[in-house]
Write a protein that holds these residues in place. Structure first.
Motif, mmCIF file in Angstrom:
data_model
loop_
_atom_site.group_PDB
_atom_site.id
_atom_site.type_symbol
_atom_site.label_atom_id
_atom_site.label_comp_id
_atom_site.label_asym_id
_atom_site.label_seq_id
_atom_site.Cartn_x
_atom_site.Cartn_y
_atom_site.Cartn_z
ATOM 1 N N ALA A 181 6.563 15.148 3.566
ATOM 2 C CA ALA A 181 5.605 14.039 3.585
ATOM 3 C C ALA A 181 4.749 13.985 2.326
ATOM 4 O O ALA A 181 3.964 13.053 2.151
ATOM 5 N N ASN A 238 6.527 12.250 -5.847
ATOM 6 C CA ASN A 238 6.449 13.541 -5.165
ATOM 7 C C ASN A 238 5.129 14.180 -5.566
ATOM 8 O O ASN A 238 4.980 14.658 -6.689
ATOM 9 N N THR A 239 4.152 14.183 -4.659
ATOM 10 C CA THR A 239 2.835 14.735 -4.970
ATOM 11 C C THR A 239 2.805 16.257 -4.855
ATOM 12 O O THR A 239 1.815 16.873 -5.238
ATOM 13 N N ALA A 262 5.632 3.085 -2.256
ATOM 14 C CA ALA A 262 4.942 1.790 -2.232
ATOM 15 C C ALA A 262 5.916 0.699 -2.667
ATOM 16 O O ALA A 262 6.726 0.902 -3.568
ATOM 17 N N VAL A 313 8.530 5.713 -5.646
ATOM 18 C CA VAL A 313 8.290 6.947 -4.892
ATOM 19 C C VAL A 313 7.728 7.994 -5.841
ATOM 20 O O VAL A 313 8.094 8.044 -7.018
ATOM 21 N N THR A 346 0.828 -1.196 0.000
ATOM 22 C CA THR A 346 0.000 0.000 0.000
ATOM 23 C C THR A 346 0.864 1.249 0.000
ATOM 24 O O THR A 346 1.848 1.327 0.739
ATOM 25 N N GLU A 347 0.493 2.224 -0.815
ATOM 26 C CA GLU A 347 1.217 3.492 -0.847
ATOM 27 C C GLU A 347 1.034 4.226 0.479
ATOM 28 O O GLU A 347 -0.050 4.236 1.050
ATOM 29 N N ALA A 348 2.108 4.838 0.957
ATOM 30 C CA ALA A 348 2.071 5.573 2.226
ATOM 31 C C ALA A 348 2.984 6.786 2.144
ATOM 32 O O ALA A 348 3.971 6.782 1.401
ATOM 33 N N ALA A 349 2.666 7.804 2.923
ATOM 34 C CA ALA A 349 3.509 9.000 2.996
ATOM 35 C C ALA A 349 4.858 8.618 3.597
ATOM 36 O O ALA A 349 4.938 7.798 4.510
ATOM 37 N N MET A 350 5.918 9.207 3.065
ATOM 38 C CA MET A 350 7.273 8.964 3.573
ATOM 39 C C MET A 350 7.446 9.606 4.950
ATOM 40 O O MET A 350 6.908 10.684 5.209
ATOM 41 N N LYS A 384 5.388 10.044 -1.420
ATOM 42 C CA LYS A 384 4.773 8.783 -1.018
ATOM 43 C C LYS A 384 5.558 7.634 -1.627
ATOM 44 O O LYS A 384 6.228 7.793 -2.644
ATOM 45 N N SER A 409 8.011 10.781 -10.389
ATOM 46 C CA SER A 409 8.146 9.523 -9.659
ATOM 47 C C SER A 409 9.463 8.856 -10.043
ATOM 48 O O SER A 409 10.072 9.210 -11.059
#
Length: 90
Positions: free
Chosen positions: A79, A33-34, A84, A31, A9-13, A82, A63
């Motif tokens: 943060a 960068n949103t 995964a 990874v 699952t994708e998660a915030a760093m 993200k 990414s």
């Protein structure tokens, strides 16, 4: 671009070395960068709070795939990055 096998699952760093993650002992982490207004430093370390293996700047809205050892951890300066666990597939 390689096809990816989604393995987590994708998660915030995490934003600090002490709380960095292995992303489930991943060997490949996607990874992204949103953030649309900031480039962000991403760091790979040997362990949480451990010696830095390397760093790179992840450009805004971009990414990357990071290949690492299973025990290595990743964290970012923001943060908005993200990550995964992924793998390669044919």
């Amino acid at each position: 671009m390689p096809r990816l096998l989604i393995k987590g699952t994708e998660a915030a760093m995490a934003t600090a070395s002490g709380s960095a993650s292995t992303f489930g002992n991943a060997t490949v982490v996607r990874v992204v960068n949103t953030a649309t207004n900031a480039d962000t430093l991403v760091t790979v370390a040997e362990s949480a709070g451990g010696t830095v293996v390397g760093t790179f700047t992840l450009m805004r809205s971009e990414s990357a795939l990071i290949e690492k050892q299973t025990s290595h951890v990743i964290f970012a300066a923001n943060a908005a990055v993200k990550g995964a666990k992924v793998g390669y597939t044919n």
